[in-house]
Scaffold this active site. Structure first.
Site, PDB file in Angstrom:
ATOM      1  CB  THR A   6      50.423  43.125  38.141  1.00  0.00           C
ATOM      2  OG1 THR A   6      50.251  42.651  36.786  1.00  0.00           O
ATOM      3  CG2 THR A   6      49.713  42.188  39.111  1.00  0.00           C
ATOM      4  CB  ILE A  29      36.805  40.464  48.424  1.00  0.00           C
ATOM      5  CG1 ILE A  29      36.929  39.335  47.392  1.00  0.00           C
ATOM      6  CG2 ILE A  29      35.623  41.361  48.133  1.00  0.00           C
ATOM      7  CD1 ILE A  29      37.340  39.785  46.003  1.00  0.00           C
ATOM      8  CG  PHE A  86      34.397  45.255  42.308  1.00  0.00           C
ATOM      9  CD1 PHE A  86      33.367  45.488  41.409  1.00  0.00           C
ATOM     10  CD2 PHE A  86      35.614  44.794  41.823  1.00  0.00           C
ATOM     11  CE1 PHE A  86      33.547  45.258  40.048  1.00  0.00           C
ATOM     12  CE2 PHE A  86      35.801  44.563  40.473  1.00  0.00           C
ATOM     13  CZ  PHE A  86      34.775  44.796  39.580  1.00  0.00           C
ATOM     14  CD  GLU A 105      54.607  42.319  36.204  1.00  0.00           C
ATOM     15  OE1 GLU A 105      55.751  42.483  36.656  1.00  0.00           O
ATOM     16  OE2 GLU A 105      53.572  42.447  36.912  1.00  0.00           O
ATOM     17  CD  GLU A 125      41.140  47.879  41.388  1.00  0.00           C
ATOM     18  OE1 GLU A 125      40.472  47.713  40.364  1.00  0.00           O
ATOM     19  OE2 GLU A 125      40.903  47.271  42.449  1.00  0.00           O
ATOM     20  CD  GLU A 166      36.729  33.098  40.363  1.00  0.00           C
ATOM     21  OE1 GLU A 166      37.288  32.045  39.963  1.00  0.00           O
ATOM     22  OE2 GLU A 166      35.560  33.411  40.080  1.00  0.00           O
TER      23      GLU A 166
END
Length: 381
Positions: free
Chosen positions: A367, A156, A122, A369, A365, A126
């Site tokens: 951070t 990835i 998935f 934050e 998945e 980037e």
């Protein structure tokens, strides 16, 4: 509220625990040292039904639900983050296919991964677009019945695995009426012309799991490889990631529990000043805090899984679970290293390996934050 597990869920927990302790624990250090997870173990976990626990039977899943899946992930991650992540990755990659894919796409790509015959990847992140998921620059344009893709993706999982068959990517496919990017999801088979796989990253944790950058240079795939509705790719990707946050939270619970188990055992055996160090209040407080963190993280995670299973809104609960459990895992790993002293700094000891794994749990998945932003929005901020 009923906190009791069903007979089926208890059976799954015991089965996965036995498998993890007998099959994975003896090779966990070698997995880390060689940065390689045995393919036969992936196939074995698939045969045991772990890969598709939460998926419906019509795609080859076990239809046991997400609560059963998080229980299994917790047991696996008590021993090995790599084992848990290989199961978790099927949920991430498979969720988009399950929820948005055509029947032929499910048969071709999802079902073989549940069987352990293949793996999928998935790709949304980037080099310049991680937390800012809408900031992706990879493009795909329709030309002669094909998508022509240009750009790159980073971090990835599974892209370079020997078993990997394809990657689901997010790409800019045009411009919406309001001037914003139209983002879609597209399936790119590993043998697509113009698709190049970069080298495996050397990570601080999650050893034994392939992670790398991938590149597209006029990469061509059939127009029918569009996944779901054109222009709905960002929503689809965020939905899949919300589901996977529950899985990451479960992995964090398992890691924290593993740290607690190892630390308690070591503290009872290690002697200093004439007694076991577990007798010292300073060590007792560390262990007590770890136990409180584990139990709180477990309850948050199981609640999020229960919401998923019952069809209720779950994204807020998933972020709460992922945020707290991942940070609890970092605290547990840090304290476990301190309790083990010098041995905690030696990679042959599992707590040292868990320290690196715990930091990646915070990042993967979304951070901390990003989770706090999601939670704050739900609070009406």
């Amino acid at each position: 509220m009923n906190f009791e597990l069903t007979d089926e869920q208890r059976a799954i927990r015991e089965s996965v625990r036995r498998f993890a302790e007998r099959e994975i624990a003896p090779i966990a250090a070698r997995i880390d040292e060689e940065d390689r997870f045995p393919k036969e173990m992936i196939k074995k976990m698939a045969r045991l039904g772990y890969m598709g626990l939460a998926f419906p039977e019509d795609v080859g899943g076990g239809a046991a639900g997400y609560l059963a899946l998080v229980i299994a992930l917790e047991e696996l991650n008590r021993v090995s983050s790599a084992a848990a992540l290989h199961v978790c990755a099927v949920t991430l990659n498979g969720s988009s296919l399950l929820l948005f894919g055509a029947e032929e796409q499910k048969r071709r790509w999802l079902m073989p991964s549940i069987k352990g015959d293949t793996q999928n990847a998935f790709a949304s992140t980037e080099p310049g677009a991680g937390s800012d998921a809408a900031g992706i620059k990879t493009t795909a344009r329709l030309e002669g019945g094909e998508w022509v893709i240009n750009g790159s993706k980073s971090f990835i999982t599974n892209a370079g695995s020997d078993l990997c068959a394809m990657v689901v990517i997010t790409a800019v496919t045009g411009e919406r009426g309001d001037g914003k990017k139209e983002i879609s999801q597209i399936i790119v088979p590993n043998d697509a012309p113009g698709y190049e796989i970069g080298k495996n990253y050397s990570k601080i944790g999650w050893k034994g799991v392939d992670t790398r950058e991938i590149f597209f240079d006029d990469c061509r795939v059939p127009a029918g490889n569009l996944l779901g509705e054109r222009g709905a790719g960002l929503r689809q990707a965020l939905t899949s990631m919300s589901i996977t946050r529950v899985c990451i939270a479960a992995m964090a619970v398992g890691l924290a529990q593993g740290c607690l188990d190892l630390s308690l055992s070591y503290a009872r055996e290690r002697r200093a000043f004439g007694q076991a160090i577990s007798k010292f209040q300073a060590i007792q407080f560390k262990l007590a805090d770890m136990e409180a963190d584990v139990e709180a993280a477990r309850l948050l995670t199981r609640r999020a899984a229960w919401l998923l299973d019952t069809g209720r809104p779950y994204a807020h609960a998933a972020s709460l679970a992922k945020l707290f459990a991942a940070e609890a895992a970092v605290r547990a790993a840090g304290e476990a290293v301190c309790i083990h002293g010098g041995y905690g700094c030696v990679r042959e000891y599992q707590v040292a390996r868990f320290l690196g794994d715990s930091k990646i749990l915070q990042i993967g998945e979304g951070t901390p934050e990003i989770q706090r932003l999601i939670i704050a929005r739900e609070l009406g901020c």
